[in-house]
Write an enzyme that holds these catalytic residues in place. Structure first.
Site, PDB file in Angstrom:
ATOM      1  N   ARG A   1      54.424  62.897  37.185  1.00 32.70           N
ATOM      2  CA  ARG A   1      52.883  62.809  36.667  1.00 32.70           C
ATOM      3  C   ARG A   1      52.917  62.290  35.400  1.00 32.70           C
ATOM      4  NH1 ARG A   1      51.261  67.289  36.392  1.00 32.70           N
ATOM      5  NH2 ARG A   1      52.280  68.723  37.547  1.00 32.70           N
TER       6      ARG A   1
ATOM      7  N   TYR B   1      28.417  49.224  38.563  1.00 32.82           N
ATOM      8  CA  TYR B   1      29.249  49.699  39.774  1.00 32.82           C
ATOM      9  C   TYR B   1      28.948  51.130  40.296  1.00 32.82           C
ATOM     10  CZ  TYR B   1      33.181  50.323  42.903  1.00 32.82           C
ATOM     11  OH  TYR B   1      33.992  50.560  43.912  1.00 32.82           O
TER      12      TYR B   1
ATOM     13  N   ASP C   1      33.639  47.438  30.887  1.00 36.34           N
ATOM     14  CA  ASP C   1      34.015  47.213  32.253  1.00 36.34           C
ATOM     15  C   ASP C   1      34.108  45.766  32.595  1.00 36.34           C
ATOM     16  OD1 ASP C   1      34.470  46.754  34.951  1.00 36.34           O
ATOM     17  OD2 ASP C   1      33.543  48.593  35.469  1.00 36.34           O
TER      18      ASP C   1
ATOM     19  N   LYS D   1      41.097  44.494  41.602  1.00 31.45           N
ATOM     20  CA  LYS D   1      40.641  43.520  41.839  1.00 31.45           C
ATOM     21  C   LYS D   1      41.476  42.057  41.378  1.00 31.45           C
ATOM     22  CE  LYS D   1      37.577  46.275  43.118  1.00 31.45           C
ATOM     23  NZ  LYS D   1      36.408  46.790  42.348  1.00 31.45           N
TER      24      LYS D   1
HETATM   25  C1  LIG Z   1      36.131  48.138  41.891  1.00 35.28           C
HETATM   26  C2  LIG Z   1      35.353  48.232  40.810  1.00 35.28           C
HETATM   27  C3  LIG Z   1      35.364  49.624  40.011  1.00 35.28           C
HETATM   28  C4  LIG Z   1      36.186  50.667  40.794  1.00 35.28           C
HETATM   29  O1  LIG Z   1      37.477  50.422  40.973  1.00 35.28           O
HETATM   30  P1  LIG Z   1      38.499  50.859  42.181  1.00 35.28           P
HETATM   31  O2  LIG Z   1      39.791  50.216  41.759  1.00 35.28           O
HETATM   32  O3  LIG Z   1      37.797  50.407  43.454  1.00 35.28           O
HETATM   33  O4  LIG Z   1      38.405  52.597  42.095  1.00 35.28           O
HETATM   34  C5  LIG Z   1      34.671  49.728  38.680  1.00 35.28           C
HETATM   35  N1  LIG Z   1      34.068  48.842  38.388  1.00 35.28           N
HETATM   36  C6  LIG Z   1      33.823  47.772  38.886  1.00 35.28           C
HETATM   37  C7  LIG Z   1      33.053  46.497  38.350  1.00 35.28           C
HETATM   38  C8  LIG Z   1      34.324  47.319  39.817  1.00 35.28           C
HETATM   39  O5  LIG Z   1      34.361  46.171  40.729  1.00 35.28           O
END
Ligand SMILES: *Cc1c(COP(=O)(O)O)cnc(C)c1O
Length: 386
Positions: free
Chosen positions: A55, A107, A180, A205
């Site tokens: 962890r 999101y 983000d 992503k």
């Molecule tokens: C996919 C996404 C998230 C969340 O990420 P996960 O890896 O799916 O938990 C947060 N913000 C944006 C803009 C995203 O596209």
């Protein structure tokens, strides 16, 4: 033999070579996976640094973090088991009663999490319209606000927020700025350079890019108590990224620059083709010169604009859903940033109550032959509207 040259290879080279990794013992140019859950103490029964239990992290996870820190220009990065667990660690570390400012549309998972914490009285939330700096400035309370959340480009309408301007507003009020920029990974947008304090990416992503890992990462320009606190949330909740996934992520990042460049080129071609198309009401893509976010996006992405866009089709909501059903190259799937192109009817996925246009289709443009992508959308549109 001469001494080593002083020339530092470019970022593209450093990331492609995963920081020129060579394993000392074997000469392997690919890191090994360290899957161990625990670490033996040494002969004096002392804990070996830096890990003594999974962890805390692992060597493989730390190698992936080092590559991301390099790209972000960060002091440190922390990888989590998903983007959501990274965002949750940030929200969780906030003292009870903290005031946070977030976009109205963002999101949906992060928004639901923030609203859940607010409903339990843990935090107070104010909202602004994505991309609107006047509303952002009005929502911030000097001396009260601890965190400003910016998502740019903003999912699923791809509004663009000026990160440097948002940072100035946040800092003047004594707040930290979190960005983000999942839609434009750090090879396009280095948010910390524009003044963000915490840069978040869903590494599920573009960073991984092959739709086979969920991961999230936080990077900071400066460490401090807040960073220790976020690290402790990861450690105590056990949301560190697993070594196998970290290893896949390292492999994925080696081709990040190449993949993203192709995605951006394909996205621009698709956007231009469907802009003004008789069956399309609007193309939402900051790369189009007519887009309201174009100038800021150009400065924040080095003129590459990313591979994400949305289209609003003419007709009915059912027409939009039918387009996704009739696509044969695009996958009708959620997520984004992979090498394969995805199409999604956002309203079906976000659910009732989330403000999204009923005829909006979100496109994640991959690295396939762009003519196949354009042909696929053309044939799906013509079947859906006939
Ligand atoms: C996919 C996404 C998230 C969340 O990420 P996960 O890896 O799916 O938990 C947060 N913000 C944006 C803009 C995203 O596209």
């Amino acid at each position: 033999m001469t001494d080593k040259s002083n020339r530092t290879p470019s970022l593209v080279t450093r990331v492609t070579q995963a920081l020129h990794f060579v394993e000392a013992e074997t000469g392997a140019v690919i890191p090994s996976i360290q899957p161990t859950a625990t670490y033996a103490r040494d002969e004096s029964y002392e804990v070996r640094k830096p890990y003594w239990y999974r962890r805390d992290g692992s060597q493989t996870t730390a190698q992936a973090e080092a590559v991301i820190s390099e790209m972000e220009g960060a002091a440190e990065s922390l990888l989590f088991a998903s983007g959501m667990s990274a965002c949750t660690a940030v929200i969780e570390h906030l003292p009870t009663g903290s005031h946070v400012v977030v976009p109205k549309v963002m999101y949906h998972g992060v928004l639901a999490q923030i609203q859940g914490y607010a409903a339990k009285g843990r935090i107070n939330v104010s909202y602004y319209t994505a991309g609107n700096l006047e509303e952002l400035a009005a929502a911030v309370e000097p001396g009260q606000t601890t965190l400003v959340w910016v998502e740019t480009p903003n999912n699923p309408n791809w509004e663009v927020t000026d990160i440097a301007a948002a940072a100035e507003i946040a800092h003047a009020a004594g707040a930290k700025l979190l960005t983000d920029c999942t839609g434009t990974p750090p090879n396009l947008t280095r948010a910390l350079d524009f003044g963000a304090d915490i840069s978040f990416h869903s590494a599920t992503k573009y960073l991984n890019g092959h739709s086979d890992v969920t991961a999230g990462v936080l990077s900071v320009r400066e460490t401090g108590q807040f960073w220790e606190d976020i690290y402790m949330v990861r450690k105590l909740q056990g949301t560190v990224l697993h070594s196998f996934d970290a290893w896949l992520l390292i492999r994925g990042m080696r081709t990040l620059f190449l993949r993203v460049e192709r995605s951006c080129q394909n996205a621009m071609a698709v956007a231009k083709h469907f802009d003004g198309h008789p069956q399309i009401e609007a193309v939402l893509y900051p790369g189009l010169p007519s887009d309201p976010g174009h100038a800021v996006a150009k400065a924040q992405t080095g003129g590459q604009f990313g591979g994400m866009m949305s289209i609003i089709v003419k007709g009915t909501e059912q027409t939009a859903i039918d387009v996704t059903r009739f696509c044969e190259v695009f996958y009708p799937a959620t997520s984004l940033g992979g090498v394969e192109s995805l199409i999604e009817h956002r309203k079906t996925v976000s659910g009732e109550g989330f403000p999204v246009h009923p005829r909006l289709l979100r496109l994640s443009i991959g690295i396939e032959d762009v003519n196949d992508l354009i042909y696929d959308l053309e044939q799906a549109l013509s079947r859906a509207t006939s």
